[in-house]
Design a protein around this motif. Structure first.
Motif, PDB file in Angstrom:
ATOM      1  N   ILE A 131       0.876  -1.174   0.000  1.00 58.38           N
ATOM      2  CA  ILE A 131       0.000   0.000   0.000  1.00 58.38           C
ATOM      3  C   ILE A 131       0.913   1.222   0.000  1.00 58.38           C
ATOM      4  O   ILE A 131       1.711   1.408   0.926  1.00 58.38           O
ATOM      5  CB  ILE A 131      -0.928   0.054   1.230  1.00 58.38           C
ATOM      6  N   GLU A 132       0.798   2.050  -1.030  1.00 56.20           N
ATOM      7  CA  GLU A 132       1.657   3.220  -1.145  1.00 56.20           C
ATOM      8  C   GLU A 132       0.845   4.422  -1.581  1.00 56.20           C
ATOM      9  O   GLU A 132      -0.115   4.294  -2.342  1.00 56.20           O
ATOM     10  CB  GLU A 132       2.792   2.961  -2.151  1.00 56.20           C
ATOM     11  N   GLY A 133       1.217   5.575  -1.097  1.00 58.21           N
ATOM     12  CA  GLY A 133       0.535   6.810  -1.446  1.00 58.21           C
ATOM     13  C   GLY A 133       1.159   7.960  -0.692  1.00 58.21           C
ATOM     14  O   GLY A 133       2.179   7.809  -0.014  1.00 58.21           O
ATOM     15  N   THR A 134       0.541   9.118  -0.758  1.00 59.55           N
ATOM     16  CA  THR A 134       1.051  10.288  -0.056  1.00 59.55           C
ATOM     17  C   THR A 134       0.973  10.060   1.450  1.00 59.55           C
ATOM     18  O   THR A 134      -0.109   9.932   2.017  1.00 59.55           O
ATOM     19  CB  THR A 134       0.250  11.543  -0.436  1.00 59.55           C
ATOM     20  N   GLY A 135       2.123   9.983   2.100  1.00 63.41           N
ATOM     21  CA  GLY A 135       2.167   9.761   3.539  1.00 63.41           C
ATOM     22  C   GLY A 135       1.836   8.345   3.955  1.00 63.41           C
ATOM     23  O   GLY A 135       1.679   8.073   5.145  1.00 63.41           O
ATOM     24  N   VAL A 136       1.739   7.424   2.991  1.00 65.48           N
ATOM     25  CA  VAL A 136       1.353   6.045   3.292  1.00 65.48           C
ATOM     26  C   VAL A 136       2.380   5.083   2.693  1.00 65.48           C
ATOM     27  O   VAL A 136       2.704   5.173   1.507  1.00 65.48           O
ATOM     28  CB  VAL A 136      -0.036   5.709   2.731  1.00 65.48           C
ATOM     29  N   LEU A 137       2.896   4.175   3.505  1.00 63.85           N
ATOM     30  CA  LEU A 137       3.757   3.102   3.024  1.00 63.85           C
ATOM     31  C   LEU A 137       3.618   1.917   3.964  1.00 63.85           C
ATOM     32  O   LEU A 137       4.089   1.939   5.097  1.00 63.85           O
ATOM     33  CB  LEU A 137       5.224   3.545   2.945  1.00 63.85           C
ATOM     34  N   THR A 138       2.951   0.886   3.467  1.00 66.41           N
ATOM     35  CA  THR A 138       2.760  -0.341   4.236  1.00 66.41           C
ATOM     36  C   THR A 138       3.387  -1.485   3.459  1.00 66.41           C
ATOM     37  O   THR A 138       3.034  -1.722   2.297  1.00 66.41           O
ATOM     38  CB  THR A 138       1.267  -0.618   4.472  1.00 66.41           C
ATOM     39  N   GLU A 139       4.309  -2.197   4.082  1.00 63.53           N
ATOM     40  CA  GLU A 139       5.060  -3.238   3.396  1.00 63.53           C
ATOM     41  C   GLU A 139       4.685  -4.637   3.881  1.00 63.53           C
ATOM     42  O   GLU A 139       4.077  -4.805   4.938  1.00 63.53           O
ATOM     43  CB  GLU A 139       6.568  -3.017   3.602  1.00 63.53           C
ATOM     44  N   ARG A 140       5.092  -5.610   3.055  1.00 62.94           N
ATOM     45  CA  ARG A 140       4.911  -7.017   3.406  1.00 62.94           C
ATOM     46  C   ARG A 140       6.261  -7.722   3.245  1.00 62.94           C
ATOM     47  O   ARG A 140       6.846  -7.702   2.161  1.00 62.94           O
ATOM     48  CB  ARG A 140       3.868  -7.676   2.508  1.00 62.94           C
ATOM     49  N   PRO A 141       6.776  -8.349   4.305  1.00 64.20           N
ATOM     50  CA  PRO A 141       8.045  -9.070   4.204  1.00 64.20           C
ATOM     51  C   PRO A 141       7.835 -10.549   3.849  1.00 64.20           C
ATOM     52  O   PRO A 141       6.818 -11.149   4.216  1.00 64.20           O
ATOM     53  CB  PRO A 141       8.629  -8.924   5.603  1.00 64.20           C
TER      54      PRO A 141
END
Length: 267
Positions: A131-141
């Motif tokens: 999930i990526e966007g302005t002020g947003v970054l959620t990762e999956r390892p």
């Protein structure tokens, strides 16, 4: 009269003392941190062009190198475009080991993927933005390993929702005036003072996590990094200006279960 006056003074002092004790002994209202993700992110199907491009098994200029470990003969590439003006939408990963290329079209690498190979354990770690966007970054390892023929397989990965929920259990918070205090169990963990004055004050559920959830790898150790966001009465966007970034070591098992340790505020 003198005795009466002394008696009244004693009574007043007792009342004042009781008031101070009451104030100082006031129990702080700790509240659970909320999670932005209300359901698992899951695996999203990659665009058709990703499958077609990766099916050609050619590592051309459409790919970018994430990892090149020549000593261990391990390389990781991300597919950045299907054609000159056709984006891969952040999907597509290729791992090469001992000359054997394994394609993972459904893995989303995002804009800042990382990969590390640990020779001692034989573990290949990868993390990419889902999930990526302005002020947003959620990762999956992902935790990967190699078969004898050199092919790569996924041992397990961590669903962002599951990590969010685990982190929510680690911390609580309280609000007093313009101050937000985070607690790890009964211990005060961090305290910040709000500097935003035009948002109508804190929302009833003031502290949230899930929008900023990233990972780093050191050797064979996986670390999660997250920044709690603050919600105000005005607007629905989370604000991060005054909040600390927190890290924790992730102890990931092959069956996908994990525990957290070494929770600390990043300098």
């Amino acid at each position: 009269m003198k005795k009466m006056r002394l008696l009244w003074i004693a009574v007043v002092l007792m009342v004042c003392g009781a008031f101070v004790i009451s104030c100082n002994g006031k129990k702080v209202e700790k509240k659970p941190i909320k999670g932005i993700l209300d359901a698992p992110v899951g695996q999203v199907n990659s665009p058709d062009c990703v499958e077609a491009t990766m099916g050609r098994h050619v590592l051309d200029t459409n790919y970018e190198v994430i990892l090149m470990d020549t000593l261990s003969d391990v390389g990781v590439w991300s597919l950045v475009r299907c054609a000159e003006e056709e984006s891969s939408d952040g999907f597509g990963l290729v791992v090469v080991h001992n000359g054997y290329a394994t394609a993972f079209p459904s893995i989303r690498h995002g804009n800042r993927p990382i990969a590390r190979y640990d020779t001692a354990s034989g573990n290949l770690w990868f993390s990419g933005g889902v999930i990526e966007g302005t002020g947003v970054l959620t990762e999956r390892p992902y935790l990967m390993r190699f078969r004898e023929n050199g092919s790569t397989f996924i041992v397990t990965s961590i669903e962002p929702y599951d990590m969010q929920q685990a982190l929510c259990k680690e911390l609580m918070y309280s609000v007093s005036g313009e101050n937000v205090t985070l607690y790890n169990g009964d211990q005060e963990f961090a305290k910040v003072t709000n500097s935003i004055k035009d948002m109508g004050g804190f929302d009833e559920d003031a502290v949230w996590i899930g929008e900023q959830l990233t990972y780093t790898i050191s050797g064979n150790d996986l670390y999660v990094h997250f920044t709690p966001g603050v919600k105000f009465v005005v607007g629905k966007v989370l604000h991060y200006e005054d909040m600390p970034t927190i890290s924790a070591r992730v102890n990931l098992n092959d069956d996908g279960s994990f525990t957290l340790s070494e929770l600390e505020i990043e300098k």
